[in-house]
Design a protein around this motif. Structure first.
Motif, PDB file in Angstrom:
ATOM      1  N   TRP A  35       9.184 -68.463 -48.220  1.00  0.00           N
ATOM      2  CA  TRP A  35       9.734 -67.914 -49.457  1.00  0.00           C
ATOM      3  C   TRP A  35       8.580 -67.601 -50.404  1.00  0.00           C
ATOM      4  CZ3 TRP A  35       9.952 -69.844 -54.597  1.00  0.00           C
ATOM      5  CH2 TRP A  35      10.885 -69.216 -55.426  1.00  0.00           C
ATOM      6  N   PRO A  36       8.628 -66.537 -51.201  1.00  0.00           N
ATOM      7  CA  PRO A  36       9.758 -65.647 -51.449  1.00  0.00           C
ATOM      8  C   PRO A  36       9.816 -64.403 -50.552  1.00  0.00           C
ATOM      9  CG  PRO A  36       8.064 -65.214 -53.061  1.00  0.00           C
ATOM     10  CD  PRO A  36       7.552 -66.347 -52.204  1.00  0.00           C
ATOM     11  N   TYR A  37       8.852 -64.265 -49.618  1.00  0.00           N
ATOM     12  CA  TYR A  37       8.896 -63.113 -48.708  1.00  0.00           C
ATOM     13  C   TYR A  37      10.087 -63.247 -47.762  1.00  0.00           C
ATOM     14  CZ  TYR A  37       7.156 -59.679 -45.270  1.00  0.00           C
ATOM     15  OH  TYR A  37       7.022 -58.618 -44.414  1.00  0.00           O
ATOM     16  N   SER A  38      10.261 -64.447 -47.220  1.00  0.00           N
ATOM     17  CA  SER A  38      11.406 -64.744 -46.378  1.00  0.00           C
ATOM     18  C   SER A  38      12.569 -65.170 -47.262  1.00  0.00           C
ATOM     19  CB  SER A  38      11.056 -65.870 -45.386  1.00  0.00           C
ATOM     20  OG  SER A  38      12.173 -66.264 -44.642  1.00  0.00           O
TER      21      SER A  38
ATOM     22  N   ARG B  70      11.247 -76.408 -50.274  1.00  0.00           N
ATOM     23  CA  ARG B  70      12.699 -76.620 -50.322  1.00  0.00           C
ATOM     24  C   ARG B  70      13.147 -76.867 -51.760  1.00  0.00           C
ATOM     25  NH1 ARG B  70      15.040 -76.818 -45.429  1.00  0.00           N
ATOM     26  NH2 ARG B  70      13.741 -77.360 -43.617  1.00  0.00           N
ATOM     27  N   GLN B  71      12.313 -77.602 -52.498  1.00  0.00           N
ATOM     28  CA  GLN B  71      12.634 -77.843 -53.909  1.00  0.00           C
ATOM     29  C   GLN B  71      12.536 -76.546 -54.701  1.00  0.00           C
ATOM     30  OE1 GLN B  71      10.309 -80.915 -55.832  1.00  0.00           O
ATOM     31  NE2 GLN B  71      10.853 -80.169 -57.878  1.00  0.00           N
ATOM     32  N   PHE B  72      11.506 -75.736 -54.402  1.00  0.00           N
ATOM     33  CA  PHE B  72      11.367 -74.450 -55.086  1.00  0.00           C
ATOM     34  C   PHE B  72      12.637 -73.612 -54.889  1.00  0.00           C
ATOM     35  CE2 PHE B  72       6.463 -74.365 -54.328  1.00  0.00           C
ATOM     36  CZ  PHE B  72       6.303 -75.354 -55.291  1.00  0.00           C
ATOM     37  N   VAL B  73      13.078 -73.522 -53.629  1.00  0.00           N
ATOM     38  CA  VAL B  73      14.237 -72.684 -53.306  1.00  0.00           C
ATOM     39  C   VAL B  73      15.502 -73.244 -53.942  1.00  0.00           C
ATOM     40  CG1 VAL B  73      15.685 -71.816 -51.434  1.00  0.00           C
ATOM     41  CG2 VAL B  73      13.191 -71.819 -51.174  1.00  0.00           C
ATOM     42  N   THR B  74      15.646 -74.565 -53.893  1.00  0.00           N
ATOM     43  CA  THR B  74      16.826 -75.200 -54.496  1.00  0.00           C
ATOM     44  C   THR B  74      16.895 -74.924 -55.988  1.00  0.00           C
ATOM     45  OG1 THR B  74      16.861 -76.979 -52.846  1.00  0.00           O
ATOM     46  CG2 THR B  74      17.981 -77.402 -54.932  1.00  0.00           C
ATOM     47  N   ASP B  75      15.771 -75.064 -56.678  1.00  0.00           N
ATOM     48  CA  ASP B  75      15.749 -74.827 -58.118  1.00  0.00           C
ATOM     49  C   ASP B  75      15.885 -73.346 -58.442  1.00  0.00           C
ATOM     50  OD1 ASP B  75      15.502 -77.511 -58.432  1.00  0.00           O
ATOM     51  OD2 ASP B  75      13.409 -77.508 -59.050  1.00  0.00           O
ATOM     52  N   ALA B  76      15.333 -72.486 -57.575  1.00  0.00           N
ATOM     53  CA  ALA B  76      15.449 -71.041 -57.814  1.00  0.00           C
ATOM     54  C   ALA B  76      16.906 -70.594 -57.715  1.00  0.00           C
ATOM     55  CB  ALA B  76      14.596 -70.277 -56.798  1.00  0.00           C
ATOM     56  N   ARG B  77      17.688 -71.258 -56.848  1.00  0.00           N
ATOM     57  CA  ARG B  77      19.097 -70.913 -56.723  1.00  0.00           C
ATOM     58  C   ARG B  77      19.840 -71.113 -58.039  1.00  0.00           C
ATOM     59  NH1 ARG B  77      20.471 -74.173 -52.959  1.00  0.00           N
ATOM     60  NH2 ARG B  77      20.532 -72.791 -51.159  1.00  0.00           N
ATOM     61  N   LYS B  78      19.406 -72.101 -58.807  1.00  0.00           N
ATOM     62  CA  LYS B  78      20.045 -72.372 -60.098  1.00  0.00           C
ATOM     63  C   LYS B  78      19.835 -71.203 -61.069  1.00  0.00           C
ATOM     64  CE  LYS B  78      19.312 -77.335 -59.514  1.00  0.00           C
ATOM     65  NZ  LYS B  78      18.586 -78.549 -60.033  1.00  0.00           N
ATOM     66  N   LYS B  79      18.773 -70.447 -60.821  1.00  0.00           N
ATOM     67  CA  LYS B  79      18.514 -69.271 -61.664  1.00  0.00           C
ATOM     68  C   LYS B  79      19.323 -68.048 -61.215  1.00  0.00           C
ATOM     69  CE  LYS B  79      15.179 -70.992 -64.281  1.00  0.00           C
ATOM     70  NZ  LYS B  79      15.273 -71.076 -65.758  1.00  0.00           N
ATOM     71  N   GLY B  80      19.865 -68.159 -59.978  1.00  0.00           N
ATOM     72  CA  GLY B  80      20.661 -67.047 -59.467  1.00  0.00           C
ATOM     73  C   GLY B  80      20.446 -66.837 -57.983  1.00  0.00           C
ATOM     74  N   GLU B  81      21.506 -66.449 -57.255  1.00  0.00           N
ATOM     75  CA  GLU B  81      21.420 -66.246 -55.812  1.00  0.00           C
ATOM     76  C   GLU B  81      20.448 -65.129 -55.437  1.00  0.00           C
ATOM     77  OE1 GLU B  81      22.925 -67.953 -53.270  1.00  0.00           O
ATOM     78  OE2 GLU B  81      23.652 -69.392 -54.752  1.00  0.00           O
ATOM     79  N   ASP B  82      20.196 -64.211 -56.352  1.00  0.00           N
ATOM     80  CA  ASP B  82      19.287 -63.095 -56.050  1.00  0.00           C
ATOM     81  C   ASP B  82      17.847 -63.548 -55.843  1.00  0.00           C
ATOM     82  OD1 ASP B  82      21.371 -61.339 -56.223  1.00  0.00           O
ATOM     83  OD2 ASP B  82      20.915 -60.650 -58.235  1.00  0.00           O
ATOM     84  N   PHE B  83      17.537 -64.769 -56.257  1.00  0.00           N
ATOM     85  CA  PHE B  83      16.159 -65.238 -56.156  1.00  0.00           C
ATOM     86  C   PHE B  83      15.873 -65.948 -54.826  1.00  0.00           C
ATOM     87  CE2 PHE B  83      16.859 -65.231 -60.838  1.00  0.00           C
ATOM     88  CZ  PHE B  83      15.963 -64.217 -61.135  1.00  0.00           C
ATOM     89  N   ILE B  84      16.888 -66.179 -54.008  1.00  0.00           N
ATOM     90  CA  ILE B  84      16.668 -66.873 -52.754  1.00  0.00           C
ATOM     91  C   ILE B  84      17.036 -66.006 -51.541  1.00  0.00           C
ATOM     92  CG2 ILE B  84      16.954 -69.138 -53.778  1.00  0.00           C
ATOM     93  CD1 ILE B  84      19.783 -69.184 -52.523  1.00  0.00           C
TER      94      ILE B  84
END
Length: 357
Positions: A19-22, A343-357
């Motif tokens: 992530w964030p490429y994948s 995994r923590q980055f992705v989990t927290d990014a989801r809180k900002k919106g599904e478009d970020f993961i």
């Protein structure tokens, strides 16, 4: 003459450490990570076409990625793409493919491979594969491919084998998950440990018998439902079956328990491409050890990975062992070896919106 094996490509992972490429909508196995013009999945297919016909391939993937497999491997028929309703790790995934092939041709040779690995020196690779296929003809044997380590890598699992236990196929003694640096150095110095490649070779009968012995609950579900394979009832059967399975790896559920596991040693160049650091290791670097993909200016920066999808000029100063990755709507800046926090980055990014993961 040995019949050509069936090839099972596992392609259902999320690839969160890239992530964030994948992204969840298009994980790393569906990306041209290496800049070859072919995705990792396509490169895996291309590689094994050397020893198998298109009709002998099965790709098992998460249901939301079936369309990506069809798009990237149009050579495959719909029945060759096995759709998992949920991710339950590698044991159910491999069992599904194994029972499917067993229903088509009992006793057939099978090769299980991840979809996202880099393999070079393919002559040596196929030599190891052919030795594995030959060793797997002995009933009940489960064969894995081990890679001779050249450094105390902490990102890979390790296999210890019994020295002198065979000419080519060596008896496996222990499996160890990713060790710390001290233990990895001990493994390297001992000389009887290899990296666990996650590639397996066996006959379908050997796999079925091993599952019946060591994972009877899972085996019972597939055995009772085999009549559904190849019919329009298969998707419904699999959906119900997966509700009964635990999330468990084939290493833990099967390989660590069986006394019939053997390893073939491979000395070809291999990487599981599990992280930005692993990609950094194999890419061409500048004189300061930096990998640059995109338009960038670097000052006093060493051993870093700078990547940008956009036309922006990226200016970096004063970094060492860092990752700077811009992809779509996310800019990530973190230590290059910081994949444990992804995994923590992705989990927290989801809180900002599904478009970020």
């Amino acid at each position: 003459m040995q019949e050509k094996p069936f090839i099972v490509i596992m392609a259902g992972g999320i690839g969160s450490r890239f992530w964030p490429y994948s992204r969840r909508k298009r994980p790393k196995q569906f990306l041209d990570i290496l800049g070859t013009g072919r995705t990792l999945l396509q490169m895996t297919y291309d590689r094994f076409r050397e020893i198998a016909e298109p009709e002998q391939f099965f790709v098992i993937t998460y249901r939301k990625y079936v369309h990506l497999v069809k798009e990237q491997l149009p050579e495959l028929e719909d029945h060759q793409i096995l759709s998992e309703p949920n991710r339950k790790n590698t044991a159910p995934c491999i069992a599904y493919a194994g029972y499917k092939i067993h229903s088509i041709k009992p006793g057939a040779s099978m090769i299980i491979t991840p979809s996202d690995h880099l393999i070079q020196q393919e002559g040596k690779f196929f030599s190891a594969i052919k030795n594995a296929i030959k060793a797997a003809q002995t009933e009940e044997r489960l064969i894995t491919i081990g890679i001779k380590p050249n450094r105390p890598e902490t990102g890979y699992g390790y296999i210890q084998y019994v020295e002198g236990s065979g000419k080519e196929a060596l008896k496996v003694k222990t499996f160890t998950e990713k060790p710390n640096v001290k233990l990895a150095k001990t493994f390297l110095e001992s000389g009887d440990f290899v990296w666990n490649s996650g590639m397996f070779v066996w006959k379908s009968t050997s796999l079925v018998h091993a599952l019946e012995k060591h994972m009877p609950d899972l085996a019972e579900v597939f055995h009772e439902g085999m009549e559904n394979f190849g019919t329009d009832k298969e998707p419904e059967f699999i959906s119900k079956a997966y509700t009964q399975f635990k999330n468990i790896s084939v290493d833990y559920g099967l390989m660590e328990k069986s006394s019939d596991v053997y390893v073939i040693l491979g000395d070809f160049t291999w990487s599981d491409l599990g992280s930005w650091r692993s990609l950094h290791e194999i890419r061409e670097k500048d004189e300061e050890g930096n990998v640059v993909e995109g338009n960038a200016l670097l000052f006093d920066t060493k051993n870093s990975f700078i990547r940008s999808d956009s036309e922006k000029l990226v200016v970096v100063e004063g970094l060492e062992n860092y990752l700077v990755s811009e992809s779509e709507n996310v800019l990530l800046i973190c230590p290059l070896d910081g994949e444990k926090r992804f995994r923590q980055f992705v989990t927290d990014a989801r809180k900002k919106g599904e478009d970020f993961i």
